[in-house]
Scaffold this motif. Structure first.
Motif, PDB file in Angstrom:
ATOM      1  N   ILE A 170       0.834  -1.202   0.000  1.00 49.90           N
ATOM      2  CA  ILE A 170       0.000   0.000   0.000  1.00 49.90           C
ATOM      3  C   ILE A 170       0.872   1.257   0.000  1.00 49.90           C
TER       4      ILE A 170
ATOM      5  N   ALA B 256       1.147   4.026  -2.812  1.00 51.95           N
ATOM      6  CA  ALA B 256       0.542   5.340  -2.514  1.00 51.95           C
ATOM      7  C   ALA B 256       1.564   6.473  -2.552  1.00 51.95           C
ATOM      8  N   LEU B 257       2.817   6.178  -2.192  1.00 48.85           N
ATOM      9  CA  LEU B 257       3.779   7.274  -2.007  1.00 48.85           C
ATOM     10  C   LEU B 257       4.881   7.335  -3.057  1.00 48.85           C
TER      11      LEU B 257
ATOM     12  N   ASP C  81       5.649   7.018  -7.513  1.00 53.06           N
ATOM     13  CA  ASP C  81       4.980   7.029  -8.823  1.00 53.06           C
ATOM     14  C   ASP C  81       5.298   5.747  -9.589  1.00 53.06           C
TER      15      ASP C  81
ATOM     16  N   ARG D  97      -1.254  12.467   1.489  1.00 58.28           N
ATOM     17  CA  ARG D  97      -1.109  11.612   0.306  1.00 58.28           C
ATOM     18  C   ARG D  97      -1.422  10.147   0.655  1.00 58.28           C
ATOM     19  N   LEU D  98      -0.944   9.718   1.810  1.00 53.30           N
ATOM     20  CA  LEU D  98      -1.194   8.330   2.216  1.00 53.30           C
ATOM     21  C   LEU D  98      -2.658   8.142   2.645  1.00 53.30           C
TER      22      LEU D  98
ATOM     23  N   THR E   5      -5.299   9.740   1.853  1.00 54.65           N
ATOM     24  CA  THR E   5      -6.339   9.853   0.821  1.00 54.65           C
ATOM     25  C   THR E   5      -6.242   8.721  -0.202  1.00 54.65           C
ATOM     26  N   SER E   6      -5.261   7.834  -0.014  1.00 57.39           N
ATOM     27  CA  SER E   6      -5.138   6.730  -0.960  1.00 57.39           C
ATOM     28  C   SER E   6      -6.260   5.712  -0.723  1.00 57.39           C
TER      29      SER E   6
ATOM     30  N   LEU F 182      -6.167   2.826  -1.490  1.00 53.33           N
ATOM     31  CA  LEU F 182      -5.537   1.534  -1.207  1.00 53.33           C
ATOM     32  C   LEU F 182      -5.556   1.201   0.283  1.00 53.33           C
TER      33      LEU F 182
END
Ligand SMILES: Cc1ncc(COP(=O)(O)O)c(C=O)c1O
Length: 393
Positions: free
Chosen positions: A106, A110-111, A113, A263-264, A266-267, A269
């Motif tokens: 995950i 998520a973090l 690209d 960023r994490l 709102t993922s 995943l």
């Protein structure tokens, strides 16, 4: 050793007794009965009884539906106190998940690209390789240096790999599987400085944090002062410490850096891996009351390592790294029989099932990994079997 009086001390078991109790264990059921398994990283010791009882009560009550959020909150509170007592640090806020490897998938996805470089120090726990490749990121292997039966981080190599524009993250395993290193503050600061300079995300797998040799100290990556420590994601679990890997509970420590955390969080995943209620309740109970159990286990493990080191001192057929943490021992067969890897030789002649070196360090069949979270009589049997196999060389 102080123990709670209502808690039975650990009772040693024979190899046959462990095998029959572990009827559904991949470690114990993969090989025929004449082979002693010493591969997958779980313990031969039964988990702490009182922690298991909390799970049994949940089952007995049939409280097996969707869990309310209080279970995760209970787990987080128990872990906070555990971390404070163990390492003197407050962990970052937690998200509970099923297991560390799922969490790693995950976080990498998520973090970083698609196509980004992700650094893994080698030798390495094999799923780090597959997680990076499965996520369609580039696996950037940075070999550690093997010096005097130990491994050190080659900071020049690491800095060079980090400089590459494509590189976005480093997966750090501390304590390190399979080399048994517990990285020093200086080593961690070196990594953090490189990560600061290059803007890398450090993903620190600290699942072996509670299993360090008495003479070493685990330093959580988030305890560093660096900017990269606030952007780091730490993964851990009570599964190694209390031998409950099958119960599926682990956690992600969220970054405190706001952008990274958003960023994490709102993922989508993140929702894909959930801890089980039984894992949460047993894990929380273990953190609350089972430090004595862990102390007892750590003493057994430290003694096991001393026995193996002593048994093979002064010979040149095999060498072992100096273990500082984990319950895993990274070995090297100095003389490989023609056409056989260390894994094959030890399976065939010693009748023991080790972790194959190739899995951790591709192209290195002379290495192997032992698991010493075993009863002393099992460790004696491993030593005898290895010595007998050497007699056939
Ligand atoms: C470094 C490391 N990370 C993760 C795991 C697996 O953890 P989990 O079962 O929580 O996925 C292991 C198990 O051996 C390990 O050694």
């Amino acid at each position: 050793m102080s123990r709670h009086s209502d808690q039975p001390a650990l009772q040693p078991e024979s190899i046959a007794a462990v095998r029959s109790r572990r009827a559904h264990s991949v470690k114990w059921q993969r090989y025929p009965v004449d082979i002693v398994p010493t591969w997958v990283a779980d313990m031969d010791f039964p988990p702490p009884q009182r922690a298991l009882e909390s799970g049994i009560e949940l089952l007995r009550n049939g409280d097996t539906g969707y869990p309310s959020s209080d279970l995760a909150a209970k787990y987080e509170a128990a872990y906070r106190e555990w971390s404070l007592q163990s390492f003197g640090t407050q962990p970052h806020p937690l998200r509970t998940v099923a297991d560390v490897v799922a969490a790693l998938r995950i976080v990498v996805m998520a973090l970083t690209d698609p196509g980004a470089g992700v650094i893994v120090l080698t030798p390495s726990y094999p799923p780090f390789f597959s997680v990076v490749k499965d996520a369609q990121r580039q696996l950037v292997q940075v070999p550690m240096r093997r010096v005097d039966q130990s491994y050190t981080i080659d900071t020049d190599l690491l800095a060079k790999a980090a400089e590459d524009q494509q590189t976005q993250a480093i997966i750090l395993c501390n304590p390190q599987n399979p080399t048994g290193r517990v990285f020093t503050k200086t080593e961690l600061a070196d990594i953090a400085q490189i990560a600061d300079r290059e803007g890398l995300t450090v993903i620190a797998d600290e699942i072996h944090q509670d299993l360090v040799n008495r003479n070493f100290t685990h330093i959580p990556f988030t305890s560093l002062d660096n900017e990269s420590a606030s952007r780091a994601v730490v993964l851990s679990s009570p599964s190694k410490s209390f031998n409950i890997a099958g119960l599926k509970v682990a956690h992600i420590e969220l970054p405190t850096d706001r952008a990274q955390r958003a960023r994490l969080e709102t993922s989508p995943l993140l929702a894909l891996s959930q801890a089980t209620p039984i894992g949460l309740i047993v894990g929380a109970q273990a953190y609350e009351t089972e430090r004595d159990w862990l102390d007892e286990v750590r003493d057994i493990i430290d003694d096991n390592f001393a026995v193996v080191q002593k048994s093979f001192a002064g010979q040149d057929l095999v060498s072992f790294t100096h273990r500082e943490g984990t319950y895993l021992l990274w070995g090297h067969l100095n003389q490989l029989p023609a056409g056989q890897s260390a894994y094959e030789f030890l399976l065939d002649r010693a009748r023991i099932g080790v972790g194959p070196g190739e899995d951790y360090l591709p192209g290195s069949p002379e290495f192997f990994r032992l698991n010493l979270a075993a009863w002393p009589s099992t460790v004696t049997a491993l030593v005898e079997r290895i010595n007998d196999a050497f007699g056939t060389l």
